[in-house]
Scaffold this motif. Structure first.
Motif: not given
Length: 301
Positions: A5-6, A36-37, A39-40
């Motif tokens: 998802e990221g 999500r960005l 976290e990645m």
């Protein structure tokens, strides 16, 4: 551990150029895409995007990561689609761009029964008359009328398209009816500005002939060109799929100058090097069948 998802969020932002547009394409909120960005980037220990109040740009690490990230997202989607195919269904997201007038008049009505028969396909259709970049704008394919000039695209012909030189009865009563190519130089024209030039292109026994017209009105939309011609502003070179009904009703008249407009086609094109999915091929085959050869909008014309 990186999450798909990221990666998908990063690819969408890189292609769209903004978190807002990426969120729209992914059908998520901006906050979810941003999370999500973040976290990645934390997992990778690298900054992938430069963020300012005006735009987002890729960092050196981001540019290096994007090529493989795009491939990962594409491969995961295709793997899911392959499983669906094994179950006898077509499934998954698909994003296509097409011209506004053709999309409204013919493409949409042709797609509705296909989507009803394949409810697991998640199609996003963007109607836009500008010449979009299929690859960098994140489209699986584009549908266009005319010629595909971009060598990075692989084009499939969906239908041929005949164009006609037309004008309203009112315009012809006021300015006379041209009977030859040389007569056209004395007439005002309505031109499609996305083609970049105000000219009429014809085919004759000795090849192509280009006549430069006098610009009465330029616009980047087929509906408005049609309406301007009906309103009597000048001559227009329109495809039969737009002009046909008005000609049948007598609101536009076909003009014969002894030469015929250059033939064109309705194309579906996808980025070179990208394996077209089964669902994209299925849509192309369906559209070819629905449009026919000759296409239904030209039968009897």
């Amino acid at each position: 551990m990186l999450k798909i998802e990221g990666i998908a969020a990063f690819v969408a932002v890189a292609e769209a150029g903004s978190i807002s547009e990426a969120a729209r394409r992914l059908r998520l909120s901006k906050s979810v895409v941003s999370e999500r960005l973040a976290e990645m980037e934390k997992t990778l220990g690298a900054t992938l995007l430069h963020r300012t109040t005006r735009k987002l740009t890729l960092t050196e690490d981001g540019a290096a990561f994007l090529e493989r990230a795009s491939r990962i997202v594409h491969d995961v989607r295709e793997a899911a689609a392959d499983l669906a195919r094994r179950r006898g269904t077509l499934a998954g997201p698909l994003r296509i761009a097409a011209p506004v007038t053709f999309g409204r008049m013919h493409l949409g009505p042709a797609l509705y029964p296909f989507l009803a028969d394949h409810p697991e396909i998640e199609l996003t259709l963007d109607l836009d008359d500008r010449r979009v970049d299929a690859s960098s704008d994140g489209y699986d394919a584009i549908i266009r009328h005319g010629l595909i000039a971009d060598s990075r695209l692989v084009a499939w012909k969906l239908a041929r398209s005949r164009r006609l030189l037309v004008a309203s009865p009112d315009y012809l009563s006021r300015h006379g009816r041209p009977a030859s190519l040389s007569d056209l130089e004395n007439h005002r024209g309505i031109f499609y500005t996305n083609r970049g030039v105000a000219d009429w292109r014809f085919q004759g026994p000795d090849g192509a002939v280009v006549i430069r017209g006098r610009l009465a009105f330029g616009v980047n939309n087929g509906d408005v060109i049609h309406d301007a011609a009906v309103a009597g502003l000048g001559l227009a070179l329109l495809p039969v799929f737009i002009a046909g009904p008005a000609i049948g009703e007598g609101r536009l008249v076909e003009i014969d100058v002894g030469y015929w407009p250059e033939p064109e086609f309705i194309f579906m094109a996808h980025p070179e090097g990208r394996n077209p999915s089964a669902k994209l091929r299925a849509i192309a085959d369906h559209l070819k069948k629905i449009f026919g050869d000759p296409p239904y909008w030209e039968r009897g014309s």
